[in-house]
Design an enzyme around this catalytic site. Structure first.
Site, PDB file in Angstrom:
ATOM      1  CG  ASP A  19      59.250  26.168  46.042  1.00  0.00           C
ATOM      2  OD1 ASP A  19      60.363  26.523  46.779  1.00  0.00           O
ATOM      3  OD2 ASP A  19      58.533  26.181  45.063  1.00  0.00           O
TER       4      ASP A  19
ATOM      5  CG  HIS B 160      68.546  29.133  49.057  1.00  0.00           C
ATOM      6  ND1 HIS B 160      68.375  30.383  48.014  1.00  0.00           N
ATOM      7  CD2 HIS B 160      70.208  29.023  49.921  1.00  0.00           C
ATOM      8  CE1 HIS B 160      69.681  30.642  47.902  1.00  0.00           C
ATOM      9  NE2 HIS B 160      70.434  29.885  49.326  1.00  0.00           N
TER      10      HIS B 160
HETATM   11  C1  GDG Z   1      64.913  26.614  46.308  1.00  0.00           C
HETATM   12  C2  GDG Z   1      64.730  26.419  46.819  1.00  0.00           C
HETATM   13  C3  GDG Z   1      63.957  28.705  46.404  1.00  0.00           C
HETATM   14  C4  GDG Z   1      63.338  24.627  36.969  1.00  0.00           C
HETATM   15  N1  GDG Z   1      63.699  24.916  35.534  1.00  0.00           N
HETATM   16  C5  GDG Z   1      64.160  24.972  34.574  1.00  0.00           C
HETATM   17  C6  GDG Z   1      65.244  25.975  35.301  1.00  0.00           C
HETATM   18  N2  GDG Z   1      64.519  26.155  36.443  1.00  0.00           N
HETATM   19  C7  GDG Z   1      64.801  27.348  36.527  1.00  0.00           C
HETATM   20  C8  GDG Z   1      64.101  28.460  37.327  1.00  0.00           C
HETATM   21  C9  GDG Z   1      64.658  29.089  38.463  1.00  0.00           C
HETATM   22  C10 GDG Z   1      65.286  27.687  38.905  1.00  0.00           C
HETATM   23  O1  GDG Z   1      65.482  26.777  38.777  1.00  0.00           O
HETATM   24  C11 GDG Z   1      64.072  27.475  40.177  1.00  0.00           C
HETATM   25  O2  GDG Z   1      64.444  27.535  41.352  1.00  0.00           O
HETATM   26  P1  GDG Z   1      63.044  27.563  42.907  1.00  0.00           P
HETATM   27  O3  GDG Z   1      63.067  28.945  42.759  1.00  0.00           O
HETATM   28  O4  GDG Z   1      61.298  27.847  41.869  1.00  0.00           O
HETATM   29  O5  GDG Z   1      63.221  25.892  43.160  1.00  0.00           O
HETATM   30  P2  GDG Z   1      64.226  25.752  43.423  1.00  0.00           P
HETATM   31  O6  GDG Z   1      65.140  24.797  42.541  1.00  0.00           O
HETATM   32  O7  GDG Z   1      63.773  24.507  44.448  1.00  0.00           O
HETATM   33  O8  GDG Z   1      65.434  26.662  44.698  1.00  0.00           O
HETATM   34  C12 GDG Z   1      63.133  27.807  46.373  1.00  0.00           C
HETATM   35  C13 GDG Z   1      64.919  29.374  46.167  1.00  0.00           C
HETATM   36  O9  GDG Z   1      65.866  27.728  46.153  1.00  0.00           O
HETATM   37  C14 GDG Z   1      66.203  30.527  46.137  1.00  0.00           C
HETATM   38  O10 GDG Z   1      66.311  30.375  46.634  1.00  0.00           O
HETATM   39  O11 GDG Z   1      63.288  30.152  46.157  1.00  0.00           O
HETATM   40  O12 GDG Z   1      61.747  27.888  47.061  1.00  0.00           O
HETATM   41  O13 GDG Z   1      63.518  25.866  46.924  1.00  0.00           O
HETATM   42  O14 GDG Z   1      65.387  30.324  38.570  1.00  0.00           O
HETATM   43  O15 GDG Z   1      63.806  29.356  36.561  1.00  0.00           O
HETATM   44  N3  GDG Z   1      65.915  26.735  34.337  1.00  0.00           N
HETATM   45  C15 GDG Z   1      65.884  26.464  32.489  1.00  0.00           C
HETATM   46  N4  GDG Z   1      65.867  25.553  32.599  1.00  0.00           N
HETATM   47  C16 GDG Z   1      64.350  24.823  32.938  1.00  0.00           C
HETATM   48  O16 GDG Z   1      64.234  23.606  32.704  1.00  0.00           O
HETATM   49  N5  GDG Z   1      67.100  26.913  31.807  1.00  0.00           N
END
Ligand code: GDG
Length: 460
Positions: A365, A157
């Site tokens: 990322d 990921h």
């Molecule tokens: C890893 C990789 C890759 C965030 N703050 C809150 C919240 N979130 C949710 C977002 C989103 C998720 O968390 C974050 O996903 P990301 O993709 O932006 O980042 P990572 O957590 O670092 O995930 C990344 C991912 O895996 C999938 O393969 O895209 O690059 O690092 O869904 O909405 N959700 C809630 N409250 C928050 O305050 N409910």
């Protein structure tokens, strides 16, 4: 039909909205033929024996959720130490933040062996196994050593860095050799695949049988990009839901005279938060028409607080926010609203929708799902603008966003200003194109394509 077995560090109950699109999509794939989801329970046993852990099983519809406890010693060396103190920083190009403590690798191997040992007796001969992320890179090698002949796929990921960065990890060769125990290795982007291809060519002399097939260590592995997406329909529906609409209305009321900019992420150094705040400060300085109006809402949800690098980042952010508010704030306007708490998932789309501009500016990322969620939550008639780091995996797909270099404070500030001033017709055009892209490659596409590719492969 094969049964699917998903292995990941943590599990989510696929029946709960709070679990998010990834868990729901995996849950769907698991329930097609009745599946098994396997991983760590989240429980740390103080004083527990290293390499041992109790197994728990529960049923969610026709999906079995099986988890293993970890001893404190295993948790600290496997999870905090090797996974998040070595692999996470190095894979995000942050050698300066890596802690190459020689003791961590033992715990990482031990937990992967423990997981393999507990999983092995649960496997059926025609199961298809899908392992997720950097915590579990050597899992397939451990399973193979125990005689497992099943098809095993792996999805990373996070980014895979270029060979010379990867080579800073003392066990880099062992890690990449472990990947050859899989039949299929999925990455987020073409550049990750290119890094893999260069590494195996330069460091281990692997033979490239074609663009995707690599032969080394007596095994052939297929490496390919499967950019992860979101469940666009589920997220758009969430945006129309009661909680999101309430959030939208209350924000709209409170900030009626302001122009909202939004950042949402886990508080993590890969997300470029200090750089973003400096760019926002530059915006206020360079374009004073934004004073009294532009308001940045930054949600930074708590993450990995047991690690020192994370508490240091939190202090840096608090001090930056304080100084921007102190320097530019008025009695009736604060430029930055910084919230170090989790926002309920059902309310999140309301927040995305009320924002004129989303700032998604990670330094690195794997993909970044927030960028895609922001697009899905917009009102197509009056959409907000996405300012996106060129270093997010998502930038390979989301070409119609305003792409920025987050290290360039002035350049980023200029792009934010461009976003704030963008005419409606251009916003609509860009949004329409971005929406089409995230629809074409949504999370169901990702899941289906990975599993179809894996199922077409010869087992073992
Ligand atoms: C890893 C990789 C890759 C965030 N703050 C809150 C919240 N979130 C949710 C977002 C989103 C998720 O968390 C974050 O996903 P990301 O993709 O932006 O980042 P990572 O957590 O670092 O995930 C990344 C991912 O895996 C999938 O393969 O895209 O690059 O690092 O869904 O909405 N959700 C809630 N409250 C928050 O305050 N409910």
């Amino acid at each position: 039909m094969s049964r699917l077995v998903v292995v990941s560090n943590r599990l989510a109950d696929p029946r709960k909205t709070a679990a998010g699109g990834l868990a729901v999509a995996l849950g769907e794939a698991l329930s097609v033929n009745g599946g098994l989801w396997f991983g760590w329970s989240g429980t740390i046993v103080e004083g527990g024996a290293p390499g041992e852990g109790e197994v728990h099983t529960q049923q969610a519809g026709n999906v079995t959720l099986t988890t293993v406890d970890l001893s404190r010693e295993d948790h600290d060396s496997y999870y905090l130490g090797y996974s998040n103190g070595v692999l996470w920083p190095v894979f995000h190009y942050r050698l300066d933040l890596a802690d190459f403590d020689a003791g961590y690798i033992g715990g990482y191997r031990r937990v992967n062996q423990l997981m393999a040992r507990k999983l092995m007796p649960l496997l059926r001969p025609d199961d298809m196994i899908w392992v997720h992320d950097y915590h579990l890179i050597p899992l397939a090698a451990e399973l193979r050593a125990m005689g497992c002949k099943n098809r095993i796929g792996f999805f990373l990921h996070i980014p895979l860095p270029p060979p010379l960065i990867l080579a800073a990890i003392p066990q880099h060769e062992w890690l990449i050799r472990s990947l050859f125990a899989y039949d299929l290795v999925g990455f987020q982007t073409q550049s990750d695949v290119a890094h893999f291809s260069r590494y195996v060519n330069q460091e281990v002399g692997a033979e490239a049988l074609d663009e995707h097939l690599f032969h080394a260590f007596d095994r052939t592995v297929r490496a390919q990009a499967f950019p992860i997406g979101i469940d666009v329909d589920e997220f758009s529906a969430l945006a129309e839901g009661k909680d999101a609409v309430e959030m939208f209305n209350s924000m709209k009321g409170e900030y009626s005279r302001r122009r909202l900019l939004l950042g949402v992420e886990r508080l993590d150094y890969s997300k470029g938060l200090p750089q973003r705040l400096r760019a926002f400060r530059q915006l206020l300085q360079q374009y004073p028409e934004n004073l009294g109006s532009a308001t940045l809402i930054q949600i930074a949800s708590p993450s990995r607080e047991a690690l020192d690098t994370y508490s240091g980042l939190r202090q840096e952010l608090e001090s930056l926010c304080g100084s921007i508010n102190g320097d530019y704030g008025e009695l009736d306007w604060m430029p930055v609203r910084y919230i170090h708490r989790n926002v309920a998932r059902k309310r999140l789309p309301g927040l995305y929708r009320v924002a004129k501009v989303a700032l998604v500016t990670p330094l690195r990322d794997g993909m970044n799902l927030v960028a895609k969620e922001f697009i899905a939550a917009q009102d197509p008639a009056d959409p907000g603008v996405l300012v996106l780091s060129r270093f997010a995996g998502a930038a390979e797909q989301l070409k119609e966003a305003l792409l920025v270099n987050p290290y360039d404070t002035h350049g980023t500030a200029e792009s934010i200003q461009q976003a704030l001033q963008m005419p409606l017709a251009e916003r609509q055009r860009r949004h329409q194109q971005l929406l089409a892209r995230i629809r074409e490659h949504d999370v169901h596409w990702w899941c289906k394509t990975f599993l179809q590719t894996l199922s077409g492969m010869t087992p073992g």
